[in-house]
Design a protein around this motif. Structure first.
Motif, PDB file in Angstrom:
ATOM      1  N   GLY A  41      53.246  43.553  43.855  1.00 33.39           N
ATOM      2  CA  GLY A  41      52.530  43.378  44.771  1.00 33.39           C
ATOM      3  C   GLY A  41      51.921  42.462  44.944  1.00 33.39           C
ATOM      4  N   GLY A  42      52.166  41.620  44.677  1.00 33.71           N
ATOM      5  CA  GLY A  42      51.674  39.833  45.032  1.00 33.71           C
ATOM      6  C   GLY A  42      50.279  39.717  44.382  1.00 33.71           C
ATOM      7  N   GLY A  43      49.803  40.820  43.575  1.00 34.09           N
ATOM      8  CA  GLY A  43      47.974  40.851  43.413  1.00 34.09           C
ATOM      9  C   GLY A  43      47.793  41.396  43.752  1.00 34.09           C
ATOM     10  N   ALA A  44      48.542  42.392  44.809  1.00 37.05           N
ATOM     11  CA  ALA A  44      47.300  43.277  46.173  1.00 37.05           C
ATOM     12  C   ALA A  44      46.862  44.489  44.510  1.00 37.05           C
ATOM     13  CB  ALA A  44      48.497  43.813  47.183  1.00 37.05           C
ATOM     14  N   ALA A  45      47.890  45.163  44.246  1.00 39.86           N
ATOM     15  CA  ALA A  45      47.200  46.112  43.227  1.00 39.86           C
ATOM     16  C   ALA A  45      45.988  45.509  42.131  1.00 39.86           C
ATOM     17  CB  ALA A  45      48.278  46.558  42.578  1.00 39.86           C
ATOM     18  N   SER A  46      46.392  44.607  41.578  1.00 37.64           N
ATOM     19  CA  SER A  46      45.563  43.853  40.750  1.00 37.64           C
ATOM     20  C   SER A  46      43.916  44.046  42.043  1.00 37.64           C
ATOM     21  CB  SER A  46      45.832  42.887  39.823  1.00 37.64           C
ATOM     22  OG  SER A  46      47.085  43.859  39.131  1.00 37.64           O
ATOM     23  N   SER A  47      43.734  43.970  42.540  1.00 34.35           N
ATOM     24  CA  SER A  47      42.566  43.012  43.625  1.00 34.35           C
ATOM     25  C   SER A  47      42.087  43.936  44.007  1.00 34.35           C
ATOM     26  CB  SER A  47      43.651  41.960  43.746  1.00 34.35           C
ATOM     27  OG  SER A  47      44.645  41.717  44.762  1.00 34.35           O
ATOM     28  N   PHE A  48      42.533  45.228  44.090  1.00 32.09           N
ATOM     29  CA  PHE A  48      41.674  45.379  45.094  1.00 32.09           C
ATOM     30  C   PHE A  48      39.830  45.849  44.749  1.00 32.09           C
ATOM     31  CE2 PHE A  48      39.162  49.218  46.746  1.00 32.09           C
ATOM     32  CZ  PHE A  48      40.230  50.184  48.083  1.00 32.09           C
ATOM     33  N   THR A  49      39.435  45.482  46.247  1.00 30.57           N
ATOM     34  CA  THR A  49      37.861  44.746  45.541  1.00 30.57           C
ATOM     35  C   THR A  49      36.543  45.496  46.645  1.00 30.57           C
ATOM     36  OG1 THR A  49      38.399  42.686  44.635  1.00 30.57           O
ATOM     37  CG2 THR A  49      36.038  42.873  45.584  1.00 30.57           C
ATOM     38  N   THR A  50      36.157  46.546  46.530  1.00 31.30           N
ATOM     39  CA  THR A  50      35.112  47.127  46.907  1.00 31.30           C
ATOM     40  C   THR A  50      33.769  46.063  47.555  1.00 31.30           C
ATOM     41  OG1 THR A  50      33.720  47.895  45.548  1.00 31.30           O
ATOM     42  CG2 THR A  50      35.423  49.350  46.563  1.00 31.30           C
ATOM     43  N   PRO A  51      33.224  46.259  48.672  1.00 26.90           N
ATOM     44  CA  PRO A  51      32.226  45.206  49.094  1.00 26.90           C
ATOM     45  C   PRO A  51      30.709  44.838  47.712  1.00 26.90           C
ATOM     46  CG  PRO A  51      32.416  47.024  50.192  1.00 26.90           C
ATOM     47  CD  PRO A  51      33.734  47.413  49.769  1.00 26.90           C
ATOM     48  N   GLY A  52      31.088  43.982  47.800  1.00 27.13           N
ATOM     49  CA  GLY A  52      29.607  43.862  46.349  1.00 27.13           C
ATOM     50  C   GLY A  52      30.488  43.368  45.342  1.00 27.13           C
ATOM     51  N   HIS A  53      31.475  43.829  44.842  1.00 28.60           N
ATOM     52  CA  HIS A  53      32.390  43.106  44.060  1.00 28.60           C
ATOM     53  C   HIS A  53      33.336  42.262  43.454  1.00 28.60           C
ATOM     54  CE1 HIS A  53      31.087  47.294  43.306  1.00 28.60           C
ATOM     55  NE2 HIS A  53      31.505  47.719  41.821  1.00 28.60           N
ATOM     56  N   VAL A  54      33.942  41.630  42.231  1.00 28.84           N
ATOM     57  CA  VAL A  54      35.020  40.940  41.709  1.00 28.84           C
ATOM     58  C   VAL A  54      35.766  40.923  41.686  1.00 28.84           C
ATOM     59  CG1 VAL A  54      33.520  39.616  40.518  1.00 28.84           C
ATOM     60  CG2 VAL A  54      35.388  38.666  41.385  1.00 28.84           C
ATOM     61  N   SER A  55      37.475  40.673  41.375  1.00 27.08           N
ATOM     62  CA  SER A  55      38.484  41.473  41.016  1.00 27.08           C
ATOM     63  C   SER A  55      38.905  40.017  40.632  1.00 27.08           C
ATOM     64  CB  SER A  55      39.064  42.268  41.938  1.00 27.08           C
ATOM     65  OG  SER A  55      38.564  43.511  42.294  1.00 27.08           O
ATOM     66  N   VAL A  56      39.576  40.123  38.777  1.00 25.31           N
ATOM     67  CA  VAL A  56      40.318  39.160  38.624  1.00 25.31           C
ATOM     68  C   VAL A  56      41.585  39.272  37.849  1.00 25.31           C
ATOM     69  CG1 VAL A  56      39.927  37.043  36.823  1.00 25.31           C
ATOM     70  CG2 VAL A  56      37.638  38.455  37.874  1.00 25.31           C
ATOM     71  N   PHE A  57      42.398  38.924  37.734  1.00 21.23           N
ATOM     72  CA  PHE A  57      44.260  38.498  37.518  1.00 21.23           C
ATOM     73  C   PHE A  57      44.192  37.446  37.536  1.00 21.23           C
ATOM     74  CE2 PHE A  57      44.485  38.769  41.760  1.00 21.23           C
ATOM     75  CZ  PHE A  57      45.074  37.785  42.034  1.00 21.23           C
ATOM     76  N   SER A  58      45.006  37.464  36.945  1.00 23.34           N
ATOM     77  CA  SER A  58      45.476  36.245  36.561  1.00 23.34           C
ATOM     78  C   SER A  58      47.480  36.573  36.408  1.00 23.34           C
ATOM     79  CB  SER A  58      45.852  35.827  35.197  1.00 23.34           C
ATOM     80  OG  SER A  58      46.377  36.747  34.186  1.00 23.34           O
ATOM     81  N   PHE A  59      48.325  35.244  36.552  1.00 22.20           N
ATOM     82  CA  PHE A  59      49.640  34.951  37.577  1.00 22.20           C
ATOM     83  C   PHE A  59      50.073  33.144  36.979  1.00 22.20           C
ATOM     84  CE2 PHE A  59      47.839  33.678  41.006  1.00 22.20           C
ATOM     85  CZ  PHE A  59      48.774  31.978  41.323  1.00 22.20           C
ATOM     86  N   LYS A  60      51.236  33.086  36.309  1.00 19.25           N
ATOM     87  CA  LYS A  60      52.217  32.032  36.116  1.00 19.25           C
ATOM     88  C   LYS A  60      52.424  31.308  37.306  1.00 19.25           C
ATOM     89  CE  LYS A  60      54.871  29.540  32.762  1.00 19.25           C
ATOM     90  NZ  LYS A  60      53.882  28.774  32.557  1.00 19.25           N
ATOM     91  N   ALA A  61      52.848  30.113  38.150  1.00 19.41           N
ATOM     92  CA  ALA A  61      53.242  29.880  38.775  1.00 19.41           C
ATOM     93  C   ALA A  61      54.480  29.152  38.535  1.00 19.41           C
ATOM     94  CB  ALA A  61      52.566  28.730  39.826  1.00 19.41           C
ATOM     95  N   LEU A  62      55.478  30.504  38.795  1.00 23.11           N
ATOM     96  CA  LEU A  62      57.256  29.575  38.363  1.00 23.11           C
ATOM     97  C   LEU A  62      57.615  29.764  39.450  1.00 23.11           C
ATOM     98  CD1 LEU A  62      57.848  33.619  36.845  1.00 23.11           C
ATOM     99  CD2 LEU A  62      57.267  31.309  35.758  1.00 23.11           C
ATOM    100  N   ASN A  63      57.266  29.658  41.119  1.00 26.05           N
ATOM    101  CA  ASN A  63      58.652  29.741  42.070  1.00 26.05           C
ATOM    102  C   ASN A  63      57.718  28.599  43.086  1.00 26.05           C
ATOM    103  OD1 ASN A  63      61.043  30.856  41.524  1.00 26.05           O
ATOM    104  ND2 ASN A  63      59.206  32.607  41.041  1.00 26.05           N
TER     105      ASN A  63
END
Length: 519
Positions: free
Chosen positions: A160-182
């Motif tokens: 998902g390019g981060g989509a599954a890890s970043s689903f955020t409802t109003p008033g919330h914050v989501s955090v995820f990490s990745f390495k910029a490989l390409n």
């Protein structure tokens, strides 16, 4: 093998020089020092960052790099601005914070739209990091948002390019990490269902992963993002326009624009450069449906980095295709001054739906490269008949007062008249007469109304100059004619006359009088 052979020969030479019982010459000392430096670099475990080879570009994760060190917060910019190039020679830990904002903003003059945005503007913020950076991404959804949102970054390797890890409802914050490989120039967008609606409402932007060693240097960099909007009302209909799903499904947009709205990169919003500078455009296409035929009128792309890659794939290109959800990087030099027009060369999208931008270039003329007009004469192979340009009327209540009439007239002037008569009514010498301080307009209001209603052909004298161009019949209704003429009469030193629809109706009832030579 060639490098090893060279070093062996150098080693033998240095050994010979060292054994000689005499003082070394300056050149011999330099050779000895160069060899010793090369040997120390070979023994060092650290790997210097260098521009990538073709093999490294094909397999960027295998390219040698320095270890990750340090931390920083990513610099984010609104279009058309771009963060400065990455100057560090090593990857680092980068924090990116991006806020989702649902906001009512201008789509066109008199037209508003509820945009869903990354960072409060359309397109979303330009993000610039380096290959092998380790990214901690914070997606924040404001408490006053009505919808949940997430982010799919095409630069992310992972589901998902981060989509599954970043689903955020109003008033919330989501955090995820990745390495910029390409390395590359990548689109990001919201991928919350219904995905098409989130994208169509403005949720997209660009993230640049600079390659090791960076991109070739240029003088100016700009951020350009094309997208389309599907509104309930047709192009130009005033008021707050809602999203129209039926038009989106049939892929019939009312607006196709650069950087989120009509005129966002044109007129006073144009970007600026100078003769002799090299310009780079980072161009994205959010779609959600259309492919862009990106073109700069009056320029040729020296380098095109197709589909967002970081290696030029073509040179000397006139127009490049950018798919929905894709990008391109284009470079070109500026040889002569003037205004260069950015368009989607699916040309009705440009001049009828809004996909126009401008680069205003100043500097010295170069008549060898471009002379400008050298001759001017009448050419009427199509005949002298007055032409009709059909124009649909917008359904809008009549103007309530003169100020409202002027405001609406300005919108019409900008979309219909400005190309010929120019932004300040100055006209174009020997082609289109001026409307500023116009003796022709101020002397006879009914004649002016008739000119707009019925068109004009033959010679006409304005402010002492004779013009022989043809003005076509524009197909405006009485309200539109009164609005645009009231705007012109109230601008640029004219006499301030308010033209009312009843006056237009009266003139419309009369047959158009043929233009007389010299008048």
């Amino acid at each position: 093998m060639k490098t090893k052979t060279t070093l062996l020969l150098a080693a033998a030479s240095v050994a010979f020089l060292t054994q000689c019982d005499r003082e070394l010459s300056p050149n011999e000392k330099q050779s000895q020092e160069t060899f010793m430096k090369a040997m120390l670099e070979l023994r060092s475990p650290a790997v210097a960052a260098a521009p990538a080879s073709d093999d490294a570009m094909a397999n960027p994760t295998k390219q040698q790099d320095k270890p990750v060190s340090g931390t920083e917060n990513a610099v984010l910019t609104d279009a058309p601005n771009v963060p400065p190039p990455i100057t560090r020679d090593h990857p680092t830990k980068v924090t990116i914070k991006l806020e989702v904002v649902e906001v009512v903003k201008r789509m066109a003059d008199g037209v508003d739209y509820t945009f869903w945005t990354f960072g409060g503007s359309v397109p979303g913020k330009f993000i610039r990091i380096r290959q092998n950076d380790e990214v901690e991404f914070h997606l924040m959804n404001r408490p006053d948002s009505k919808m949940p949102h997430n982010i799919d970054l095409h630069a992310v390797t992972g589901p998902g390019g981060g989509a599954a890890s970043s689903f955020t409802t109003p008033g919330h914050v989501s955090v995820f990490s990745f390495k910029a490989l390409n390395p590359g120039l990548y689109v990001y967008h919201c991928a919350t269902a219904p995905v098409g609606m989130h994208v169509a409402n403005g949720m997209y932007g660009l993230i640049l992963i600079e390659p090791i060693g960076g991109l070739p240097k240029v003088d100016k960099e700009f951020y350009v993002f094309q997208s389309e909007f599907y509104t309930k009302g047709p192009y130009g209909e005033a008021g707050l326009q809602p999203f129209n799903m039926d038009k989106a499904l049939t892929e019939t947009p009312d607006y196709v624009v650069f950087n989120g709205s009509v005129g966002a990169m044109a007129g006073d919003n144009a970007v600026h450069a100078k003769v002799g500078e090299k310009v780079r455009l980072f161009v994205g296409n959010g779609g959600p449906n259309l492919t862009s035929s990106f073109h700069v009128i009056g320029e040729i792309f020296d380098n095109v980095y197709l589909e967002g890659g970081v290696k030029p794939a073509q040179h000397q290109v006139q127009t490049t295709m950018i798919p929905a959800g894709g990008s391109a990087i284009v470079d070109f030099g500026l040889e002569v001054p003037g205004t260069y027009i950015l368009v989607d060369h699916s040309i009705f999208r440009a001049f009828n739906k809004g996909a126009v931008g401008m680069i205003k270039v100043t500097g010295e003329e170069n008549k060898l490269v471009y002379s400008g007009k050298q001759d001017d004469r009448i050419y009427q192979l199509e005949g002298g008949a007055v032409q009709n340009i059909p124009q649909a009327s917008t359904q809008q209540p009549p103007a309530a007062n003169k100020d409202e009439r002027i405001a609406r007239g300005k919108l019409l002037y900008t979309s219909i008249c400005m190309a010929c008569h120019q932004a300040e009514g100055q006209g174009i010498p020997k082609a289109f007469p001026p409307l500023a301080k116009s003796d022709y307009l101020n002397a006879d209001v009914k004649r002016s109304i008739g000119t707009v209603l019925h068109g004009l052909q033959g010679n006409v004298t304005v402010n002492g100059e004779v013009y022989a161009s043809i003005m076509p019949q524009l197909g405006l209704n009485d309200e539109q004619v009164s609005n645009v003429l009231t705007y012109v009469y109230s601008s640029w030193g004219n006499n301030g006359t308010e033209v009312l629809p009843a006056m237009v109706k009266e003139v419309r009832a009369t047959a158009p009088a043929p233009a007389q030579p010299g008048h």
